[in-house]
Design a protein around this motif. Structure first.
Motif, short mmCIF file in Angstrom:
data_model
loop_
_atom_site.label_atom_id
_atom_site.label_comp_id
_atom_site.label_asym_id
_atom_site.label_seq_id
_atom_site.Cartn_x
_atom_site.Cartn_y
_atom_site.Cartn_z
N TRP A 111 0.87 -1.18 0.00
CA TRP A 111 0.00 0.00 0.00
C TRP A 111 0.90 1.22 0.00
CZ3 TRP A 111 -1.00 -4.57 1.99
CH2 TRP A 111 -2.27 -5.10 1.85
N GLU A 112 0.43 2.30 -0.58
CA GLU A 112 1.15 3.56 -0.56
C GLU A 112 0.31 4.61 0.15
OE1 GLU A 112 2.47 4.87 -4.39
OE2 GLU A 112 3.95 3.28 -4.54
N LEU A 113 0.93 5.30 1.07
CA LEU A 113 0.31 6.43 1.74
C LEU A 113 1.04 7.68 1.28
CD1 LEU A 113 -0.06 5.18 5.43
CD2 LEU A 113 -1.84 5.35 3.71
N SER A 114 0.29 8.68 0.86
CA SER A 114 0.89 9.93 0.41
C SER A 114 0.35 11.08 1.23
CB SER A 114 0.57 10.18 -1.06
OG SER A 114 1.12 9.18 -1.86
N GLY A 115 1.21 12.01 1.52
CA GLY A 115 0.83 13.23 2.22
C GLY A 115 1.81 14.33 1.89
N GLY A 116 1.31 15.37 1.26
CA GLY A 116 2.21 16.46 0.86
C GLY A 116 3.20 15.95 -0.16
N SER A 117 4.47 16.10 0.11
CA SER A 117 5.51 15.66 -0.82
C SER A 117 6.08 14.30 -0.46
CB SER A 117 6.64 16.70 -0.85
OG SER A 117 7.22 16.79 0.44
N LYS A 118 5.50 13.65 0.55
CA LYS A 118 6.03 12.36 1.00
C LYS A 118 5.09 11.22 0.62
CE LYS A 118 8.57 14.14 4.91
NZ LYS A 118 8.98 13.94 6.28
N THR A 119 5.70 10.12 0.21
CA THR A 119 4.97 8.89 -0.05
C THR A 119 5.72 7.76 0.62
OG1 THR A 119 4.15 9.69 -2.17
CG2 THR A 119 4.13 7.32 -1.85
N ILE A 120 4.98 6.89 1.26
CA ILE A 120 5.60 5.75 1.92
C ILE A 120 4.92 4.48 1.41
CG2 ILE A 120 4.08 6.04 3.91
CD1 ILE A 120 6.26 4.83 5.67
N ARG A 121 5.72 3.49 1.09
CA ARG A 121 5.21 2.20 0.63
C ARG A 121 5.24 1.24 1.81
NH1 ARG A 121 4.53 -0.37 -4.41
NH2 ARG A 121 4.95 -2.60 -4.33
N LEU A 122 4.08 0.60 2.09
CA LEU A 122 3.95 -0.24 3.26
C LEU A 122 3.56 -1.67 2.88
CD1 LEU A 122 1.85 2.25 5.39
CD2 LEU A 122 4.28 1.77 5.64
N SER A 123 4.17 -2.61 3.55
CA SER A 123 3.82 -4.02 3.38
C SER A 123 2.64 -4.34 4.29
CB SER A 123 5.01 -4.91 3.76
OG SER A 123 5.24 -4.83 5.16
N ARG A 124 2.14 -5.57 4.17
CA ARG A 124 1.06 -6.03 5.05
C ARG A 124 1.47 -5.89 6.52
NH1 ARG A 124 -2.79 -8.37 3.09
NH2 ARG A 124 -3.25 -9.87 1.52
N GLU A 125 2.67 -6.33 6.84
CA GLU A 125 3.16 -6.26 8.21
C GLU A 125 3.31 -4.81 8.66
OE1 GLU A 125 6.89 -7.88 10.89
OE2 GLU A 125 6.55 -8.73 8.90
N ASP A 126 3.80 -3.94 7.77
CA ASP A 126 3.92 -2.51 8.09
C ASP A 126 2.56 -1.92 8.44
OD1 ASP A 126 6.68 -2.47 7.56
OD2 ASP A 126 6.38 -1.80 5.48
N ILE A 127 1.53 -2.28 7.66
CA ILE A 127 0.18 -1.77 7.92
C ILE A 127 -0.27 -2.19 9.32
CG2 ILE A 127 -2.26 -2.03 7.29
CD1 ILE A 127 -0.88 -0.15 5.41
N ARG A 128 -0.03 -3.43 9.67
CA ARG A 128 -0.42 -3.91 11.01
C ARG A 128 0.31 -3.14 12.11
NH1 ARG A 128 0.37 -9.17 8.42
NH2 ARG A 128 -1.67 -9.93 7.77
N HIS A 129 1.62 -2.94 11.91
CA HIS A 129 2.40 -2.22 12.92
C HIS A 129 2.00 -0.75 13.01
CE1 HIS A 129 4.90 -5.63 13.76
NE2 HIS A 129 5.48 -5.63 12.57
N LEU A 130 1.77 -0.12 11.86
CA LEU A 130 1.36 1.29 11.86
C LEU A 130 -0.01 1.44 12.50
CD1 LEU A 130 1.94 4.21 11.19
CD2 LEU A 130 1.12 3.77 8.84
N TYR A 131 -0.92 0.52 12.21
CA TYR A 131 -2.24 0.56 12.82
C TYR A 131 -2.13 0.48 14.35
CZ TYR A 131 -6.90 -0.62 14.35
OH TYR A 131 -8.10 -0.62 15.02
N THR A 132 -1.31 -0.43 14.85
CA THR A 132 -1.13 -0.58 16.30
C THR A 132 -0.60 0.72 16.90
OG1 THR A 132 -0.74 -2.95 16.09
CG2 THR A 132 0.11 -1.90 18.09
N LEU A 133 0.37 1.33 16.24
CA LEU A 133 0.95 2.59 16.71
C LEU A 133 -0.10 3.69 16.75
CD1 LEU A 133 3.39 4.39 17.48
CD2 LEU A 133 3.73 4.73 15.01
N LEU A 134 -0.82 3.87 15.65
CA LEU A 134 -1.80 4.96 15.56
C LEU A 134 -2.99 4.74 16.49
CD1 LEU A 134 -1.79 5.63 11.72
CD2 LEU A 134 -0.55 6.87 13.52
N ALA A 135 -3.47 3.50 16.59
CA ALA A 135 -4.61 3.22 17.48
C ALA A 135 -4.22 3.48 18.93
CB ALA A 135 -5.07 1.78 17.30
N GLY A 136 -3.03 3.09 19.32
CA GLY A 136 -2.57 3.36 20.69
C GLY A 136 -2.42 4.85 20.95
#
Length: 130
Positions: free
Chosen positions: A76-101
Motif C-alpha cells: 500500500w502507498e500512503l501519500s501526504g504532501g511531498s512524501k509517499t511511503i510504501r507499506l507491506s502487510r506487516e507494516d500496515i499492522r504495525h502502523l495501525y497498532t501505533l496509531l490506534a494506541g
C-alpha cells in the motif's frame, strides 16, 4: 514574521511520547496539539484533523490486509504532501497498532484535562443515584 514551519520548530516535540511501539512513536506538542508520527524511517508532523484522517486511512488499509479476498495485494502507498511511503502487510499492522494506541492515549489525555479543568460534561458521568 516567521513562517509557520519555522515557528513550529520551537514547539516541544521532545517531551514524552504520546505512544510508542518497537516500530515507531507519536509525539504531541504540549502547546498546539500538533502531532509527529515516526514510523521506521518515515516522520511527519500534522494537525489533529490530519492525524484523524491518517488513522482512518490506515484502519481501512488494515481491513484490506485482513480481507482474504485481497490476499493478492502485497503493498500500500500512503501519500501526504511531498512524501509517499510504501507499506507491506506487516507494516500496515504495525502502523495501525501505533496509531490506534496514540489515538487512545490522545483521547484519554483530553478527557483527563477536561476533568481537571471542570469541563467534563454531566452526561458523560454515571448517575450516582443508580
Amino acid at each position: 514574521m516567521a513562517s509557520h514551519a519555522a515557528s513550529f520548530t520551537t514547539h516541544n516535540l521532545h517531551g514524552p511520547d504520546l505512544y510508542r511501539t518497537p516500530h515507531g512513536s507519536v509525539l504531541q506538542c504540549a502547546c498546539c496539539d500538533r502531532l509527529e508520527v515516526q514510523f521506521g524511517r518515515f516522520s511527519v508532523r500534522m494537525g489533529v484533523d490530519a492525524f484523524d484522517d491518517l488513522c482512518r486511512t490506515v484502519a481501512r488499509a488494515r481491513e484490506e490486509v485482513q480481507d482474504p479476498d485481497r490476499a493478492d495485494r502485497d503493498a500500500w502507498e500512503l501519500s501526504g504532501g511531498s512524501k509517499t511511503i510504501r507499506l507491506s502487510r506487516e507494516d500496515i499492522r504495525h502502523l495501525y497498532t501505533l496509531l490506534a494506541g496514540a489515538e487512545a492515549m490522545r483521547v484519554l489525555r483530553e478527557s483527563l484535562h477536561a476533568v481537571a479543568e471542570g469541563r467534563m460534561q454531566q452526561d458523560h458521568m454515571p448517575d450516582p443515584r443508580s
